[in-house]
Design a protein around this motif. Structure first.
Motif, PDB file in Angstrom:
ATOM      1  N   UNK A   1       0.829  -1.201   0.000  1.00 34.26           N
ATOM      2  CA  UNK A   1       0.000   0.000   0.000  1.00 34.26           C
ATOM      3  C   UNK A   1       0.866   1.255   0.000  1.00 34.26           C
ATOM      4  N   UNK A   2       1.835   1.313   0.902  1.00 29.85           N
ATOM      5  CA  UNK A   2       2.699   2.491   0.996  1.00 29.85           C
ATOM      6  C   UNK A   2       3.465   2.712  -0.302  1.00 29.85           C
ATOM      7  N   UNK A   3       3.912   1.616  -0.907  1.00 37.30           N
ATOM      8  CA  UNK A   3       4.632   1.706  -2.179  1.00 37.30           C
ATOM      9  C   UNK A   3       3.737   2.277  -3.275  1.00 37.30           C
ATOM     10  N   UNK A   4       2.481   1.850  -3.291  1.00 34.66           N
ATOM     11  CA  UNK A   4       1.543   2.362  -4.289  1.00 34.66           C
ATOM     12  C   UNK A   4       1.307   3.855  -4.114  1.00 34.66           C
ATOM     13  N   UNK A   5       1.137   4.298  -2.881  1.00 35.89           N
ATOM     14  CA  UNK A   5       0.905   5.721  -2.608  1.00 35.89           C
ATOM     15  C   UNK A   5       2.108   6.538  -3.069  1.00 35.89           C
ATOM     16  N   UNK A   6       3.288   6.034  -2.819  1.00 36.33           N
ATOM     17  CA  UNK A   6       4.510   6.723  -3.243  1.00 36.33           C
ATOM     18  C   UNK A   6       4.571   6.827  -4.760  1.00 36.33           C
ATOM     19  N   UNK A   7       4.275   5.733  -5.452  1.00 39.23           N
ATOM     20  CA  UNK A   7       4.292   5.755  -6.913  1.00 39.23           C
ATOM     21  C   UNK A   7       3.245   6.716  -7.470  1.00 39.23           C
ATOM     22  N   UNK A   8       2.072   6.721  -6.878  1.00 44.45           N
ATOM     23  CA  UNK A   8       1.005   7.615  -7.329  1.00 44.45           C
ATOM     24  C   UNK A   8       1.445   9.073  -7.180  1.00 44.45           C
ATOM     25  N   UNK A   9       2.026   9.398  -6.035  1.00 48.68           N
ATOM     26  CA  UNK A   9       2.496  10.775  -5.801  1.00 48.68           C
ATOM     27  C   UNK A   9       3.633  11.138  -6.751  1.00 48.68           C
ATOM     28  N   UNK A  10       4.550  10.214  -6.981  1.00 49.00           N
ATOM     29  CA  UNK A  10       5.671  10.487  -7.887  1.00 49.00           C
ATOM     30  C   UNK A  10       5.200  10.730  -9.314  1.00 49.00           C
ATOM     31  N   UNK A  11       4.225   9.973  -9.747  1.00 47.63           N
ATOM     32  CA  UNK A  11       3.748  10.161 -11.118  1.00 47.63           C
ATOM     33  C   UNK A  11       2.873  11.405 -11.255  1.00 47.63           C
ATOM     34  N   UNK A  12       2.170  11.796 -10.189  1.00 41.31           N
ATOM     35  CA  UNK A  12       1.465  13.086 -10.217  1.00 41.31           C
ATOM     36  C   UNK A  12       2.494  14.207 -10.360  1.00 41.31           C
ATOM     37  N   UNK A  13       3.616  14.074  -9.654  1.00 43.38           N
ATOM     38  CA  UNK A  13       4.699  15.061  -9.760  1.00 43.38           C
ATOM     39  C   UNK A  13       5.314  15.047 -11.159  1.00 43.38           C
ATOM     40  N   UNK A  14       5.446  13.865 -11.754  1.00 47.88           N
ATOM     41  CA  UNK A  14       5.986  13.767 -13.114  1.00 47.88           C
ATOM     42  C   UNK A  14       5.120  14.544 -14.101  1.00 47.88           C
ATOM     43  N   UNK A  15       3.811  14.411 -13.976  1.00 45.47           N
ATOM     44  CA  UNK A  15       2.903  15.153 -14.862  1.00 45.47           C
ATOM     45  C   UNK A  15       3.136  16.655 -14.689  1.00 45.47           C
ATOM     46  N   UNK A  16       3.270  17.087 -13.436  1.00 44.35           N
ATOM     47  CA  UNK A  16       3.505  18.512 -13.168  1.00 44.35           C
ATOM     48  C   UNK A  16       4.828  18.973 -13.768  1.00 44.35           C
ATOM     49  N   UNK A  17       5.883  18.182 -13.614  1.00 38.16           N
ATOM     50  CA  UNK A  17       7.203  18.545 -14.146  1.00 38.16           C
ATOM     51  C   UNK A  17       7.161  18.636 -15.662  1.00 38.16           C
ATOM     52  N   UNK A  18       6.434  17.745 -16.305  1.00 36.05           N
ATOM     53  CA  UNK A  18       6.327  17.792 -17.761  1.00 36.05           C
ATOM     54  C   UNK A  18       5.585  19.048 -18.235  1.00 36.05           C
ATOM     55  N   UNK A  19       4.859  19.690 -17.336  1.00 33.76           N
ATOM     56  CA  UNK A  19       4.214  20.958 -17.660  1.00 33.76           C
ATOM     57  C   UNK A  19       5.197  22.115 -17.714  1.00 33.76           C
ATOM     58  N   UNK A  20       6.402  21.902 -17.195  1.00 36.56           N
ATOM     59  CA  UNK A  20       7.427  22.949 -17.224  1.00 36.56           C
ATOM     60  C   UNK A  20       8.077  23.082 -18.592  1.00 36.56           C
ATOM     61  N   UNK A  21       7.949  22.024 -19.399  1.00 42.38           N
ATOM     62  CA  UNK A  21       8.458  22.098 -20.763  1.00 42.38           C
ATOM     63  C   UNK A  21       7.663  23.197 -21.456  1.00 42.38           C
ATOM     64  N   UNK A  22       8.337  24.145 -22.088  1.00 39.01           N
ATOM     65  CA  UNK A  22       7.604  25.278 -22.674  1.00 39.01           C
ATOM     66  C   UNK A  22       6.452  24.829 -23.571  1.00 39.01           C
ATOM     67  N   UNK A  23       5.308  25.445 -23.353  1.00 41.68           N
ATOM     68  CA  UNK A  23       4.113  25.114 -24.123  1.00 41.68           C
ATOM     69  C   UNK A  23       4.015  25.966 -25.374  1.00 41.68           C
ATOM     70  N   UNK A  24       3.251  25.464 -26.302  1.00 44.00           N
ATOM     71  CA  UNK A  24       2.914  26.223 -27.501  1.00 44.00           C
ATOM     72  C   UNK A  24       1.393  26.311 -27.507  1.00 44.00           C
ATOM     73  N   UNK A  25       0.848  27.510 -27.393  1.00 41.27           N
ATOM     74  CA  UNK A  25      -0.602  27.672 -27.384  1.00 41.27           C
ATOM     75  C   UNK A  25      -1.080  28.009 -28.792  1.00 41.27           C
ATOM     76  N   UNK A  26      -2.021  27.219 -29.244  1.00 45.27           N
ATOM     77  CA  UNK A  26      -2.576  27.413 -30.581  1.00 45.27           C
ATOM     78  C   UNK A  26      -3.792  28.334 -30.523  1.00 45.27           C
ATOM     79  N   UNK A  27      -4.322  28.648 -31.667  1.00 42.01           N
ATOM     80  CA  UNK A  27      -5.461  29.561 -31.770  1.00 42.01           C
ATOM     81  C   UNK A  27      -6.691  29.025 -31.034  1.00 42.01           C
ATOM     82  N   UNK A  28      -6.758  27.719 -30.826  1.00 42.20           N
ATOM     83  CA  UNK A  28      -7.893  27.110 -30.127  1.00 42.20           C
ATOM     84  C   UNK A  28      -7.883  27.415 -28.647  1.00 42.20           C
ATOM     85  N   UNK A  29      -6.743  27.848 -28.117  1.00 44.48           N
ATOM     86  CA  UNK A  29      -6.611  28.081 -26.682  1.00 44.48           C
ATOM     87  C   UNK A  29      -6.137  26.848 -25.936  1.00 44.48           C
TER      88      UNK A  29
END
Length: 180
Positions: A1-29
């Protein structure tokens, strides 16, 4: 259980870190970001349930106002913008990608590519197109035409997710929770 919670938190953080890669916003918003790669990896690496939970944790943090989406966006307002369909589809996309990898007995690269194509493109585009249609006041075919701009980048992310998952399976097989 503890291992799963750690993995879940780490991958939530991974998604956030990948948001730091500069974005390109298109006309659609709707921006082109690396975060959807994180969604795909949640499913292929963590499996269906843990992958979806990691994405739900990420979305909860965004809803609470943390500026974790690309471009430093966060708060409830993002759930009323043109990205709403994609945001709603994120946990379902991770779940589907994970389910395909969990149930498939073909090699991990192929299973990951199939899973991320079904979850991270087909299903996610379905939700995203509906959201764009509603928020932008476009017909479904018009919103679909706008969404096609993202397809080449998402196909690259599918291949990257497959390669990353395959490499992880080879180097640290115990870390790949999507395969028993």
């Amino acid at each position: 259980m503890e291992r799963s919670v750690t993995h879940i938190a780490l991958f939530a953080a991974l998604i956030a870190v990948l948001g730091l890669v500069p974005q390109i916003t298109l006309i659609t918003g709707v921006p082109i970001t690396a975060q959807s790669l994180g969604i795909m990896l949640c499913g292929t690496v963590l499996g269906a349930k843990r992958g979806a939970l990691a994405v739900l944790l990420f979305l909860l943090l965004v809803a609470l106002g943390l500026p974790l989406l690309s471009g430093g966006r966060g708060g409830l307002g993002v759930f009323a913008g043109p990205t709403v369909g994609f945001l709603i589809g994120f946990p379902i996309a991770a779940f589907v990608a994970g389910l395909v990898v969990e149930r498939s007995r073909i090699n991990i690269f192929a299973a990951s590519v199939i899973g991320t194509t079904l979850g991270g493109i087909v299903l996610l585009y379905g939700f995203g197109i509906v959201g764009m249609s509603v928020v932008l006041g476009k017909t479904l075919p018009e919103a679909a035409a706008l969404a096609l701009v993202y397809l080449p980048g998402d196909l690259i992310k599918v291949v990257l997710a497959g390669l990353i998952t395959q490499t992880l399976a080879r180097v640290r097989p115990a870390a790949l929770l999507s395969r028993p």
